[in-house]
Design an enzyme around this catalytic site. Structure first.
Site, PDB file in Angstrom:
ATOM      1  N   GLY A 190      -3.986  -8.448   3.926  1.00 54.52           N
ATOM      2  CA  GLY A 190      -3.188  -8.400   2.701  1.00 54.52           C
ATOM      3  C   GLY A 190      -3.106  -7.011   2.116  1.00 54.52           C
ATOM      4  O   GLY A 190      -2.063  -6.601   1.599  1.00 54.52           O
ATOM      5  N   VAL A 191      -4.188  -6.263   2.205  1.00 50.61           N
ATOM      6  CA  VAL A 191      -4.189  -4.912   1.646  1.00 50.61           C
ATOM      7  C   VAL A 191      -3.160  -4.033   2.351  1.00 50.61           C
ATOM      8  O   VAL A 191      -2.552  -3.157   1.736  1.00 50.61           O
ATOM      9  CB  VAL A 191      -5.610  -4.298   1.689  1.00 50.61           C
ATOM     10  CG1 VAL A 191      -6.058  -4.035   3.112  1.00 50.61           C
ATOM     11  CG2 VAL A 191      -5.696  -3.066   0.832  1.00 50.61           C
TER      12      VAL A 191
ATOM     13  N   GLU B 195       0.074  -2.116   0.875  1.00 51.97           N
ATOM     14  CA  GLU B 195       0.326  -0.709   1.217  1.00 51.97           C
ATOM     15  C   GLU B 195       1.749  -0.522   1.734  1.00 51.97           C
ATOM     16  O   GLU B 195       2.417   0.454   1.369  1.00 51.97           O
ATOM     17  CB  GLU B 195      -0.681  -0.227   2.262  1.00 51.97           C
ATOM     18  CG  GLU B 195      -0.401   1.161   2.818  1.00 51.97           C
ATOM     19  CD  GLU B 195      -0.513   2.305   1.818  1.00 51.97           C
ATOM     20  OE1 GLU B 195       0.149   3.351   2.047  1.00 51.97           O
ATOM     21  OE2 GLU B 195      -1.238   2.185   0.818  1.00 51.97           O
TER      22      GLU B 195
ATOM     23  N   HIS C 247      -9.151  -8.097  12.845  1.00 52.30           N
ATOM     24  CA  HIS C 247      -8.982  -8.924  11.647  1.00 52.30           C
ATOM     25  C   HIS C 247      -8.696 -10.346  12.096  1.00 52.30           C
ATOM     26  O   HIS C 247      -7.546 -10.688  12.381  1.00 52.30           O
ATOM     27  CB  HIS C 247      -7.850  -8.356  10.776  1.00 52.30           C
ATOM     28  CG  HIS C 247      -7.832  -8.918   9.388  1.00 52.30           C
ATOM     29  ND1 HIS C 247      -6.861  -9.763   8.946  1.00 52.30           N
ATOM     30  CD2 HIS C 247      -8.688  -8.744   8.342  1.00 52.30           C
ATOM     31  CE1 HIS C 247      -7.089 -10.090   7.690  1.00 52.30           C
ATOM     32  NE2 HIS C 247      -8.202  -9.488   7.300  1.00 52.30           N
TER      33      HIS C 247
ATOM     34  N   ILE D 233      -4.293 -12.032  11.754  1.00 53.74           N
ATOM     35  CA  ILE D 233      -3.340 -11.992  10.639  1.00 53.74           C
ATOM     36  C   ILE D 233      -3.358 -10.582  10.039  1.00 53.74           C
ATOM     37  O   ILE D 233      -4.377  -9.890  10.073  1.00 53.74           O
ATOM     38  CB  ILE D 233      -3.648 -13.041   9.553  1.00 53.74           C
ATOM     39  CG1 ILE D 233      -5.019 -12.837   8.936  1.00 53.74           C
ATOM     40  CG2 ILE D 233      -3.509 -14.446  10.111  1.00 53.74           C
ATOM     41  CD1 ILE D 233      -5.312 -13.755   7.756  1.00 53.74           C
TER      42      ILE D 233
END
Length: 160
Positions: free
Chosen positions: A72-73, A77, A63, A69
């Site tokens: 966001g998902v 979670e 990523h 980083i």
């Protein structure tokens, strides 16, 4: 509630801080998808814990590898996972086979700061609604006191 009931209720709350072995009793997730490293605080309707983000995380390898980083998902979670721990505590139960808190939705999700390797992501969740096995939480993930993500997390208590 009499004193004996109050004492029994406190006996069912986990000792703090909850280490990873205790967290694994509350969450069915395992490596690499267990995203809560420690629980540091539990009140009558809220929980605080954290996820240490290491450069060794598998998700950071792909990523944005030049500037890794945390997706966001996965932050969302992690907020759902800590909310699930709180769900069991609020129900005054330890997870039993066939009893799960499942991620049912996220609303008003906002990403305000990137989370990078070396960060300690502090996860906070507060119960705002409970109705017929559905729980809604106001959640915040922060790094060094700066909000990284906010969300309303919805989880569902299921017996399968």
């Amino acid at each position: 509630m009499n004193m004996t009931e109050s004492q029994n209720q406190d006996l069912n709350k986990p000792a703090l801080p909850m280490n990873i072995q205790q967290i694994r009793e509350y969450l069915p997730h395992r490596y690499p998808f267990l995203l809560v490293d420690r629980v540091t605080e539990i009140t009558d309707n809220s929980i605080v814990g954290y996820k240490n983000v290491s450069i060794n995380e598998e998700f950071l390898q792909g990523h944005f590898p030049e500037y890794p980083i945390m997706p966001g998902v996965l932050i969302v979670e992690a907020l759902a996972q800590i909310s699930g721990v709180l769900g069991f505590v609020l129900n005054n139960e330890k997870p039993q086979p066939g009893s799960l808190f499942l991620f049912a939705g996220a609303e008003k999700v906002r990403f305000k700061k990137q989370v990078v390797a070396g960060d300690q992501l502090v996860l906070k969740s507060e119960l705002v609604m409970q109705k017929r096995g559905i729980y809604k939480y106001n959640c915040t993930a922060s790094v060094d006191g700066i909000v990284a993500t906010t969300a309303e997390i919805i989880i569902s208590h299921q017996r399968i």
